[in-house]
Design a protein around this motif. Structure first.
Motif, short mmCIF file in Angstrom:
data_model
loop_
_atom_site.label_atom_id
_atom_site.label_comp_id
_atom_site.label_asym_id
_atom_site.label_seq_id
_atom_site.Cartn_x
_atom_site.Cartn_y
_atom_site.Cartn_z
N GLU A 198 37.13 36.82 43.37
CA GLU A 198 37.59 36.48 44.72
C GLU A 198 36.44 35.85 45.52
OE1 GLU A 198 40.93 36.97 45.14
OE2 GLU A 198 40.49 35.65 46.85
N GLN A 239 44.18 34.77 38.07
CA GLN A 239 44.55 35.86 38.99
C GLN A 239 46.06 36.02 39.10
OE1 GLN A 239 42.35 34.57 42.44
NE2 GLN A 239 40.89 36.25 42.22
N ARG A 294 35.84 41.42 39.08
CA ARG A 294 35.81 41.82 40.49
C ARG A 294 35.05 40.81 41.37
NH1 ARG A 294 32.02 45.86 38.61
NH2 ARG A 294 29.93 45.36 39.40
N ASN A 295 34.28 39.92 40.74
CA ASN A 295 33.54 38.92 41.51
C ASN A 295 34.37 37.67 41.80
OD1 ASN A 295 31.01 39.74 39.23
ND2 ASN A 295 30.96 40.35 41.37
N ARG A 342 32.02 38.96 36.80
CA ARG A 342 33.03 39.86 36.23
C ARG A 342 34.30 39.72 37.07
NH1 ARG A 342 28.93 44.82 35.95
NH2 ARG A 342 28.01 43.58 37.61
N PRO A 390 38.72 41.96 31.57
CA PRO A 390 37.30 42.25 31.74
C PRO A 390 36.52 42.09 30.44
CG PRO A 390 38.55 44.29 31.72
CD PRO A 390 39.54 43.18 31.62
#
Lengths: 241, 209
Positions: free
Chosen positions: B129, B199, B126-127, B124, B207
């Motif tokens: 990085e 990014q 948030r993963n 997702r 998302p």
């Protein structure tokens, strides 16, 4: 003995309002006779790494040490002498000195300490070694891309450097020519003890080196044994005695 | 691929590899392990026990047989007891035929099952990085494997010399792993580049699917 050492070297550029980190805390140690290949695609920081290693550009952080001397602390004149006498560089867009023939251009680094005849003799021998003897009397605009590369390598090696920095020296060569050139680089490392740092895009010749690393977005990726900090050398496969 | 009673997979490949080694020349268990490593290389990550399992199976099928001792009696393989007599095997005529048959069949293409592919597919925003770091770690692992292939004598040089076919073939097999690792590194760089591009978008990666 360590010849070249980069310790947490950082180099940044500004492109417009955007900061580019060309080298991101790069640490690297090269010993005498090491032949290290760094594998990176375009804009990975390869050329910057070589320019910083040669002392042409000062790092924004960290230090570069050549033969125990930190390059940033040396007077400019001293750094220039290192480049003339001890560090040979092969750049991608290399040129030869304006108006000179290939032979005179290659002989140039030898003139400081040798007679003209001797310098030309050394240059001829080096052109022979890199397979560009037939280009001796030619001028730059008459050379093919492959010959330009070979002449650049001869020009870098003729000064009998202790360190050879080569930026994609195989880029314009065919498969057999690449093989010959990498064999030459390997032999100058193994037989003459020259330390070679070669940048390469994607090619099998990377595997002819003694050590292999990868550069991406300014980050130097090394095998784990290197990352531990101490210089643990890999099984001496193919290394000269 | 293989005979009609055979299942596919590593066990079957191993069976034919052992048969092929014995078709080259007779040998005993440990000798076969060493020859396998030498000719096929470390990329296979051979489990030495698999050689003995394959030998058993080949013997049951009558494709290999123990070479009789000097007194003419067939020897029994006793590999678990230290100091037991070494049993030497050879391929039977049936075994040689079966090996030739296998050589002429089409080879399977192994499925590409990498843990990183799952992580990538199921990640997702948030993963991302951390995923970049994981790709660097994976690239490092590739370099470590490539380093085992650092070779003073490349294929081009062998082809120009007077090397035997087995020596050339083993370098070709090694090159297969090198090619795979190089392609993996290129792919990892593409993944990183792609994640970074996302990014850098003002709105970031979505998302939603």
């Amino acid at each position: 003995m360590t010849l070249l050492s980069l310790d947490r070297v950082v180099k940044r550029y500004w492109r417009g309002y955007r900061e580019i980190v060309a080298l991101d805390e790069v640490s690297l140690e090269l010993e005498r006779g090491d032949f290290v290949a760094v594998w990176g695609s375009s804009r990975s920081g390869k050329t910057t790494l070589l320019r910083v290693a040669a002392g042409i550009e000062a790092p924004d952080g960290g230090s570069v040490t050549f033969d125990g001397q930190e390059l940033a602390t040396l007077p400019r004149k001293h750094r220039a002498r290192l480049l003339l006498e001890q560090i040979g560089c092969v750049w991608q867009a290399g040129r030869i000195t304006h108006g000179l023939s290939v032979l005179d251009h290659v002989a140039l680094p030898r003139l400081k300490h040798h007679s003209h005849t001797q310098a030309r003799r050394d240059a001829t021998e080096m052109l022979e070694r890199v397979g560009a003897r037939q280009c001796a009397q030619a001028h730059w605009y008459e050379l093919s891309d492959g010959d330009r590369t070979r002449v650049a390598v001869a020009h870098a090696l003729v000064r009998r450097p202790r360190l050879l920095l080569a930026d994609e020296p195989t880029a314009n060569l065919n498969m057999i020519e690449r093989e010959q050139l990498v064999s030459l680089l390997r032999s100058v490392a193994e037989d003459a003890g020259v330390t070679v740092l070669m940048m390469a895009p994607d090619a099998p010749e990377l595997l002819r080196s003694h050590r292999l690393m990868s550069l991406d977005h300014g980050r130097l990726i090394k095998p784990r044994s290197e990352r531990r900090g101490e210089l643990i050398d890999f099984p001496a496969r193919g290394r000269g005695a | 691929m293989g005979g009609p009673d055979e299942s596919t997979g590593d066990a079957m490949s191993m069976k034919y590899a052992v048969l092929g080694l014995l078709a080259q020349r007779r040998g005993y268990g440990y000798d076969l392990v060493q020859r396998f490593e030498e000719q096929i290389g470390s990329a296979w990550q051979l489990n030495a026990g698999a050689i003995y399992v394959a030998l058993d199976k080949l013997e049951q099928e009558g494709l290999v047989r123990p070479v009789p001792n000097d007194d003419g009696a067939p020897s029994t393989r006793r590999r678990t007891v230290r100091g037991a007599p070494r049993v030497i095997y050879e391929a039977t005529p049936n075994g040689l035929d079966r090996f030739e048959e296998w050589m002429s069949t089409r080879s399977t293409l192994a499925p590409l099952r990498e843990e990183l592919h799952l992580k990538l597919a199921l990640s997702r925003p948030r993963n991302l990085e951390r995923l970049i770091e994981v790709t660097y770690e994976q690239e490092q692992a590739c370099l470590e494997r490539l380093e085992q292939s650092l070779e003073p004598r490349p294929l081009e040089e062998l082809l120009g010399g007077s090397e035997s076919w087995p020596a050339i073939a083993s370098v070709m097999v090694r090159d297969a792993e090198v090619a795979h690792l190089q392609a993996t590194v290129q792919w990892l760089r593409r993944v990183r580049e792609g994640i970074r591009t996302l990014q850098e978008r003002p709105e970031g990666p979505s998302p939603q699917r």
